[in-house]
Structures are given as C-alpha cells and as structure tokens.
Write a protein that holds these residues in place. Structure first.
Motif, PDB file in Angstrom:
ATOM      1  N   VAL A 196      32.972  64.852  41.007  1.00  0.00           N
ATOM      2  CA  VAL A 196      32.529  65.055  39.619  1.00  0.00           C
ATOM      3  C   VAL A 196      31.102  64.530  39.457  1.00  0.00           C
ATOM      4  O   VAL A 196      30.244  65.178  38.835  1.00  0.00           O
ATOM      5  N   LEU A 197      30.849  63.378  40.054  1.00  0.00           N
ATOM      6  CA  LEU A 197      29.514  62.778  39.974  1.00  0.00           C
ATOM      7  C   LEU A 197      28.481  63.661  40.679  1.00  0.00           C
ATOM      8  O   LEU A 197      27.381  63.883  40.152  1.00  0.00           O
ATOM      9  N   MET A 593      37.878  46.301  29.355  1.00  0.00           N
ATOM     10  CA  MET A 593      38.753  46.727  30.454  1.00  0.00           C
ATOM     11  C   MET A 593      39.261  45.542  31.277  1.00  0.00           C
ATOM     12  O   MET A 593      40.332  45.611  31.858  1.00  0.00           O
ATOM     13  N   TYR A 594      38.477  44.453  31.309  1.00  0.00           N
ATOM     14  CA  TYR A 594      38.940  43.269  32.057  1.00  0.00           C
ATOM     15  C   TYR A 594      40.194  42.708  31.381  1.00  0.00           C
ATOM     16  O   TYR A 594      41.126  42.264  32.047  1.00  0.00           O
ATOM     17  N   LYS A 595      40.197  42.739  30.025  1.00  0.00           N
ATOM     18  CA  LYS A 595      41.376  42.235  29.295  1.00  0.00           C
ATOM     19  C   LYS A 595      42.567  43.171  29.477  1.00  0.00           C
ATOM     20  O   LYS A 595      43.711  42.744  29.509  1.00  0.00           O
ATOM     21  N   GLN A 596      42.267  44.454  29.599  1.00  0.00           N
ATOM     22  CA  GLN A 596      43.334  45.459  29.777  1.00  0.00           C
ATOM     23  C   GLN A 596      43.826  45.517  31.235  1.00  0.00           C
ATOM     24  O   GLN A 596      44.724  46.285  31.557  1.00  0.00           O
ATOM     25  N   ASN A 597      43.152  44.749  32.085  1.00  0.00           N
ATOM     26  CA  ASN A 597      43.446  44.745  33.530  1.00  0.00           C
ATOM     27  C   ASN A 597      43.221  46.109  34.185  1.00  0.00           C
ATOM     28  O   ASN A 597      43.896  46.464  35.150  1.00  0.00           O
ATOM     29  N   VAL A 598      42.286  46.884  33.616  1.00  0.00           N
ATOM     30  CA  VAL A 598      41.895  48.143  34.274  1.00  0.00           C
ATOM     31  C   VAL A 598      40.668  47.815  35.129  1.00  0.00           C
ATOM     32  O   VAL A 598      39.532  47.856  34.664  1.00  0.00           O
ATOM     33  N   ILE A 599      40.949  47.385  36.345  1.00  0.00           N
ATOM     34  CA  ILE A 599      39.861  46.977  37.239  1.00  0.00           C
ATOM     35  C   ILE A 599      39.971  47.749  38.551  1.00  0.00           C
ATOM     36  O   ILE A 599      41.059  48.183  38.922  1.00  0.00           O
ATOM     37  N   GLN A 600      38.848  47.923  39.203  1.00  0.00           N
ATOM     38  CA  GLN A 600      38.850  48.668  40.476  1.00  0.00           C
ATOM     39  C   GLN A 600      37.851  48.030  41.439  1.00  0.00           C
ATOM     40  O   GLN A 600      36.941  47.315  40.999  1.00  0.00           O
ATOM     41  N   PRO A 601      38.026  48.254  42.731  1.00  0.00           N
ATOM     42  CA  PRO A 601      37.089  47.641  43.678  1.00  0.00           C
ATOM     43  C   PRO A 601      35.672  48.160  43.479  1.00  0.00           C
ATOM     44  O   PRO A 601      35.475  49.346  43.181  1.00  0.00           O
ATOM     45  N   LEU A 602      34.712  47.269  43.672  1.00  0.00           N
ATOM     46  CA  LEU A 602      33.303  47.666  43.542  1.00  0.00           C
ATOM     47  C   LEU A 602      32.964  48.732  44.580  1.00  0.00           C
ATOM     48  O   LEU A 602      32.224  49.677  44.303  1.00  0.00           O
ATOM     49  N   LEU A 603      33.567  48.595  45.766  1.00  0.00           N
ATOM     50  CA  LEU A 603      33.262  49.521  46.866  1.00  0.00           C
ATOM     51  C   LEU A 603      33.576  50.970  46.495  1.00  0.00           C
ATOM     52  O   LEU A 603      32.860  51.889  46.898  1.00  0.00           O
ATOM     53  N   VAL A 604      34.631  51.168  45.701  1.00  0.00           N
ATOM     54  CA  VAL A 604      35.005  52.541  45.317  1.00  0.00           C
ATOM     55  C   VAL A 604      33.874  53.174  44.512  1.00  0.00           C
ATOM     56  O   VAL A 604      33.461  54.314  44.776  1.00  0.00           O
ATOM     57  N   THR A 605      33.323  52.419  43.561  1.00  0.00           N
ATOM     58  CA  THR A 605      32.260  52.967  42.711  1.00  0.00           C
ATOM     59  C   THR A 605      30.948  53.112  43.482  1.00  0.00           C
ATOM     60  O   THR A 605      30.308  54.170  43.430  1.00  0.00           O
ATOM     61  N   THR A 606      30.569  52.065  44.218  1.00  0.00           N
ATOM     62  CA  THR A 606      29.271  52.138  44.916  1.00  0.00           C
ATOM     63  C   THR A 606      29.295  53.210  46.012  1.00  0.00           C
ATOM     64  O   THR A 606      28.320  53.939  46.189  1.00  0.00           O
ATOM     65  N   SER A 607      30.442  53.307  46.696  1.00  0.00           N
ATOM     66  CA  SER A 607      30.523  54.319  47.753  1.00  0.00           C
ATOM     67  C   SER A 607      30.461  55.725  47.149  1.00  0.00           C
ATOM     68  O   SER A 607      29.824  56.622  47.719  1.00  0.00           O
ATOM     69  N   ALA A 608      31.107  55.905  45.985  1.00  0.00           N
ATOM     70  CA  ALA A 608      31.060  57.221  45.315  1.00  0.00           C
ATOM     71  C   ALA A 608      29.629  57.561  44.939  1.00  0.00           C
ATOM     72  O   ALA A 608      29.173  58.697  45.149  1.00  0.00           O
ATOM     73  N   ILE A 609      28.903  56.577  44.412  1.00  0.00           N
ATOM     74  CA  ILE A 609      27.511  56.824  44.000  1.00  0.00           C
ATOM     75  C   ILE A 609      26.657  57.186  45.219  1.00  0.00           C
ATOM     76  O   ILE A 609      25.914  58.168  45.205  1.00  0.00           O
ATOM     77  N   LYS A 610      26.821  56.402  46.281  1.00  0.00           N
ATOM     78  CA  LYS A 610      25.993  56.639  47.482  1.00  0.00           C
ATOM     79  C   LYS A 610      26.297  58.000  48.109  1.00  0.00           C
ATOM     80  O   LYS A 610      25.388  58.770  48.424  1.00  0.00           O
TER      81      LYS A 610
END
Ligand code: ADP
Ligand code: MG
Length: 630
Positions: A196-197, A593-610
């Motif tokens: 999508v990105l 989202m931190y309070k909602q516990n909707v968290i994801q690994p940083l690697l997933v986002t950075t790898s998607a961007i790269k």
C-alpha cells in the motif's frame, strides 16, 4: 566517391533523352522541364529518401512527366512524397516528442515507446496491484478468497500470501510482489502495508514527474526521506525487554487482530510468544536472531482453533503403530531413531528367486525370521523401549514380522519418520540417528518422561506425544487444531506471522504505536524536515510525507470512518505532541495506541518504509522494457 561518379554517369545517360524531349516533343513546355531537371541533377547527389522530403509538388509533377523514372536508374521506386509521415527522417514534430523514437531500419519504420511512456505504464501497473490489496489493510480489512488452478480455495488477509497466489504478468507489478515477499522474510508482518505504501509513493512520483522533476532526483530524495523516517521513528519508539512477556503478547495481538483467526488471538498470542521464547533458550537477552524452523507446526483437522496448544516436547501427526499389539504408553522412555530397515534384505539389482520345493521355502522363511529377530534383539539390547523408524524408499522400512517382534519385546514403534524431520527430532529428544544396527549404542538413545498415544477431542484421531524431553536443541512444537482445512491453513500462517513479530523484536528491540500512529508521526516530522531543507529534497520530502499518510487513511477507510476527518485530526494530535495518537478502529476515534496496547515492532514499520522506497525507486529508474529471447 561512388555517388558523384554515379550522378555523372546518369547525367550523361540523360542527355539524349532530354534532347529527344526538347526537340521532338512539343507536349512538354520548356518551363516545366527546367526545374525538374535541375532538381533531379541536384538530388542525385543525395539519398533518394531525403530528396522526397524537400521536393516541391510542382517539380514532382514535372518530373513524373519525364518518359522514365528514377526507378529505371536506381532499380527501385523513389519514395513518394505523400509517404512523408512514414519518412524515417524525423520531422520537427516527431523529433521534439520525447516519448517517441523513430528508427531507421532499412525502409521500414519502427516506433518504440520510450522513457516516460514506459515509466508511466510501470507506475500504473504497480499502482493497480497496490489498490487490489489495499482493502485488506487493518483489523477491519477484508479477506480475499483465492481459487487456485488446482481448484483449491484459499482465504487469507495476509498481503504476501494474496500476492504470491496472484497471477501477475506485468514486470513492474511483479516487483511489488517481490517487495511483499521480502517484507515477509525480513519482518514477517506488514506485508500489506509495504505494498500500500509503495502504491502511494508511486502516486507521489507521478505528481513529481509531471512537474518535470527528473526521476533520478526523485529517487535520491526518496532514499534520503526513507532514511530520515527510520531515524525519526527510532527516536519515537520505545525500547522493549524480551523478559517483558506482556508487551510481546500485545505486539503479537496487534498482528493477529487483522487475521481471519482474530477471535482466537487471546489464545494464539501467548502460544506464539512462548514458542519463540522457548527456542531462544535460557539467555534470550544475547540473541540477535531466531530461526523459526525450530518451531514445528503440526496441523490436526478436527476441533476448533481454541484447542490449539503449545506442546512441551514433540508430537507426530499419527499415532504409534500398534498392528502387532505393542504398547502405546511408555514411561521413562529410551528412544532410538533408526535409519536401517527392519525387513528382509534385498539385492541391489532386480532378481527373481525360484523356489521349487517346500523345504527350500521353509529355509528362506526361517532365515528371514532369524535375520529380523537378530535386528530386534540388538535394538532391545541397547535398552531402547521406543523405536522411531525412518521412511525408506529402497525397501520396506518394517514389516509385520518386525512389528510383531518389537511388540513382544514391549517396544513402542513410531513409523514413517520423514527424512527432513530427523534433525528436528534428534535435537528435541537428544538422540542420534543410527544408520546401521551395529552403530546403535545406548549413548545414541534419546529420553522422554512419557511417550504415548493421545486421542484428539473432536476428530478422534490419534497422535503420539513425547513429553518431558531433554530438548538440548531448544525446539518447540505447536499442535494446531481447526474445523476445516481453510481455517487450519490460515491459522498456521497467522501463528507464523505472530512468531515473526516476536522474531522482529529479537532482531530490533523497539516497539512503536500502531493504528497509523507511527506513519503519522513520521509524516509530521518529515514535513518539518522539509521546511528546514531547500531545493528538490524539500519538495520530494513533502510528497513523501503525504504518501506516508496512506496507512492511517486506508485504515480509516476500511473501518468505515471518514478518512479525511480522521487523518486531519490525527495530524493535529501529533502536532500537539501526542506521539501515540492513532485510530481506534473499533470506536472510530483517535486514542493513545500505547494505552490501547496496539503496538507493533519498529522493524515492521522501518522495513516496510525501506523496502517500499527501494522498489519505487527501482520502478522509477526503469525507462525501457526490452524483450529478451532465448
Ligand atoms: P499487514 O499485512 O501490513 O500487517 P494488516 O492487515 O495486519 O496488514 O494491518 C496492519 C495495520 O493495521 C498496521 O498499520 C497496524 O498498526 C494496524 N492495526 C492493527 N491492529 C489495530 C488495531 N487494533 N487498531 C488500529 N489499527 C490496528
Ligand atoms: Mg499484520
């Protein structure tokens, strides 16, 4: 040098004809002849094609009035001026069109679409693919049902799975499929997001290209923007300790929330986390990567996904072989894994033995019996009470007689162990495979507290379970249950993605807010950076920042919310310093989202961007499609 000579020769040849026309025919006025001749004489020094372009109409008429044509001289038809548009010499209009190139190849014209055309066609194809999986993004995204050529049906929400099953033909679109596969290998999750990105970045590229910015410039700026984004996101991310099991479970639950089996995420998330932590061993802090092949997924049809369990030991998807009435439960098991066959030996070549009398037949049977009994006795002598027999393709790995002897000796037998599973089994049970009966020694035996058949509720199918194993190789086994093959297969893929999330956290121990929070934060910070920069970078950074917002936009759209309102509100919250502000898709509002516990690994986002940036830049730099034969 040949042409002037030729023209001289032609001129000499022409003189009689000219004089003949001049003095013996009154049909052609002199005024008509002169320019034609002058032109012709001049034109002889050039190529005939070029002449066709410059010859005026009046002169052409005059020339055609001559009793011969240039065909008689040059042996071929002079190009007619009415073919002007087909002339290989570029007309000013053609020459100034950057997208079209005319080539001279003999007398025929070849046109190839070039540069911008190819780039635009690639961008359109890749964007179409991105639009296809866009609706699957997020917890409220739709699933795709795919019908495979074999007639099999598959339901999935995972971008990599959907794209890998699609019959994509366009080479640029294929690059996007590969991009999704790369994300699957690198991070395991975020396979829809990356496509999508990439689609949004390509859209941004179209805008920048139409403004006349050179593709190489755009590619360079995009690379710098992606790098800046990764740094900015790392600043915004929160470090996580692998001992913090709750945070890991929340991250895995975020991943599972968009899967078909999301209702079972409360059960599957701890299983996924524990199965990976188990293979990390006693010191997870020092691990930098984890091999998920050490987790064995055993699928068993029947029951529901709720009955899925993490087995402390090993499971084989079929029960013990009990045809000879041997034991099915053994405590304090000593396990031998044999690779030799418990059946009568065979010659290497195909042969027939003709037995003519009963005495000879009896002798053969007796010898066979003696041979097999000898093997079984040797196994028993090592102290083994459980025997695992590897599958054999050369001859029968076991026969009724050997099973009978083993049963009599009180040995539990598990047959048909796959060659590929041998290493895993050995690492789990702590045994060493024995290729020959003489090499089977007591030190090669593995141990387990209990080995026994278990009847699975729901299907009544039997599996054999090994519990209380030594597990020196740090492996784990997950027994998956599902009411049908579709659910079972999707549950398997989802648990694998969930395990990939834990693996991402092992690789890079940072967590970031989901629900579009990370992308909005990166977009906002990049826009600020664009204001501090000048030149082309500033322009491209802004376009890149806009493209990043496609994730919150799509999440809102798929959740049935008003995307523009949501995205602008999200922007405002982040501008006010709420780093964790994201879309609560269930309640349809912006929350932390931190309070909602909707968290994801940083690697997933950075790898998607790269990866998305890399693919887009590659597509951008292509300016020709060259078919290659052979
Ligand atoms: P992918 O294949 O890219 O992982 P998903 O369908 O799993 O695609 O969707 C991932 C996106 O959904 C991420 O941007 C993530 O932040 C978001 N997301 C996941 N769970 C939630 C949730 N409970 N609320 C809001 N957004 C969520
Ligand atoms: Mg996901």
């Amino acid at each position: 040098a040949a042409l002037p000579c030729l023209s001289l020769l032609v001129s000499l040849l022409l003189w009689p004809a000219v004089f003949f026309r001049l003095f013996h025919s009154s049909a052609l006025p002199q005024s008509h002849f002169r320019p034609s001749y002058a032109l012709f004489a001049r034109g002889c020094c050039r190529k005939p094609q070029q002449k066709a372009l410059v010859r005026p109409t009046g002169h052409r008429k005059a020339l055609s009035a001559l009793p011969f044509s240039l065909k008689h001289i040059f042996g071929k038809q002079t190009p007619h001026p009415t073919h002007r548009e087909h002339c290989p010499i570029p007309s000013p209009a053609i020459a100034h069109t950057p997208t079209t190139m005319t080539m001279l190849k003999g007398d025929t014209l070849q046109e190839r679409s070039k540069g911008r055309d190819v780039r635009i066609s690639n961008i359109v194809a890749a964007k179409a693919l991105a639009a296809c999986v866009r609706t699957s993004l997020g917890p409220r995204g739709m699933d795709k049902l795919m019908q495979l050529p074999s007639g099999e049906v598959l339901i999935s929400n995972d971008g990599a799975t959907i794209l890998s099953k699609m019959n994509v033909l366009h080479p640029a679109a294929k690059m996007l499929v590969e991009c999704s596969q790369s994300q699957d290998i690198e991070a395991g999750d975020g396979t829809t997001s990356v496509v999508v990105l990439a689609g949004a970045l390509l859209d941004a590229c179209s805008g920048l290209l139409s403004k006349g910015i050179h593709p190489t410039m755009i590619a360079g700026s995009f690379y710098r923007a992606a790098e800046a984004c990764c740094l900015l996101l790392k600043e915004a991310a929160k470090p996580v300790d692998l001992a913090d099991r709750d945070s890991l479970i929340h991250a895995v639950q975020t991943c599972l929330s968009s899967k078909v089996v999301s209702q079972n995420s409360d059960l599957l998330a701890p299983i996924a986390v524990d199965s990976v932590l188990k293979i990390l061993g006693d010191d997870p802090g020092s691990a930098t990567n984890v091999d998920l092949r050490d987790v064995r997924m055993v699928e068993q049809l029947g029951g529901t996904v709720d009955e899925t369990e993490l087995v402390d030991g090993l499971v084989f998807d079929k029960g013990s072989t009990k045809t000879a009435g041997g034991p099915s439960q053994i405590d304090n098991a000593k396990i031998a894994l044999i690779q030799f066959c418990l059946s009568a030996p065979k010659t290497d070549m195909d042969n027939n033995v003709v037995v003519s009398d009963y005495a000879a037949m009896d002798r053969i049977l007796r010898d066979e019996r003696k041979y097999i009994l000898n093997l079984c006795k040797k196994i028993k002598k090592t102290g083994a009470n459980v025997v695992l027999i590897q599958k054999s393709i050369l001859r029968d790995a076991y026969n009724e007689l050997s099973l009978h002897f083993l049963a009599k000796m009180g040995i539990l037998v598990v047959t048909d162990i796959e060659r590929n599973d041998v290493e895993f089994v050995c690492r789990t049970l702590g045994c060493t495979p024995a290729p020959h009966v003489d090499s089977l020694t007591p030190e090669k035996l593995g141990t387990a507290e209990h080995v026994g058949d278990v009847v699975l509720p729901g299907s009544g199918h039997k599996v054999v379970k090994f519990t209380g194993v030594a597990n020196p190789g740090c492996t784990s086994t997950v027994l998956l249950r599902g009411s049908n093959d579709l659910v079972l297969a999707e549950a398997n893929r989802s648990v694998h993605d969930a395990q990939c999330v834990v693996r991402s956290l092992v690789k890079e121990r940072y967590l970031i807010a989901g629900g579009g929070a990370a992308e909005t934060e990166a977009s906002l910070r990049l826009r600020e950076l664009a204001l501090e920069t000048t030149g082309m970078d500033s322009h491209c950074f802004k376009a890149y920042a806009d493209a990043l917002e496609v994730i919150p936009y799509t999440l809102a759209e798929n959740a049935g919310l008003k995307p523009i309102e949501i995205v602008t509100e999200l922007r405002k919250s982040h501008a006010e310093g709420e780093v964790g502000a994201g879309i609560d898709v269930k309640k349809g509002r912006i929350t932390d989202m931190y309070k909602q516990n909707v968290i994801q690994p940083l690697l997933v986002t950075t790898s998607a961007i790269k990866l998305a940036t890399e693919t887009v830049c590659m597509i951008l730099k292509v300016d020709d499609l060259v078919p290659v034969y052979g």
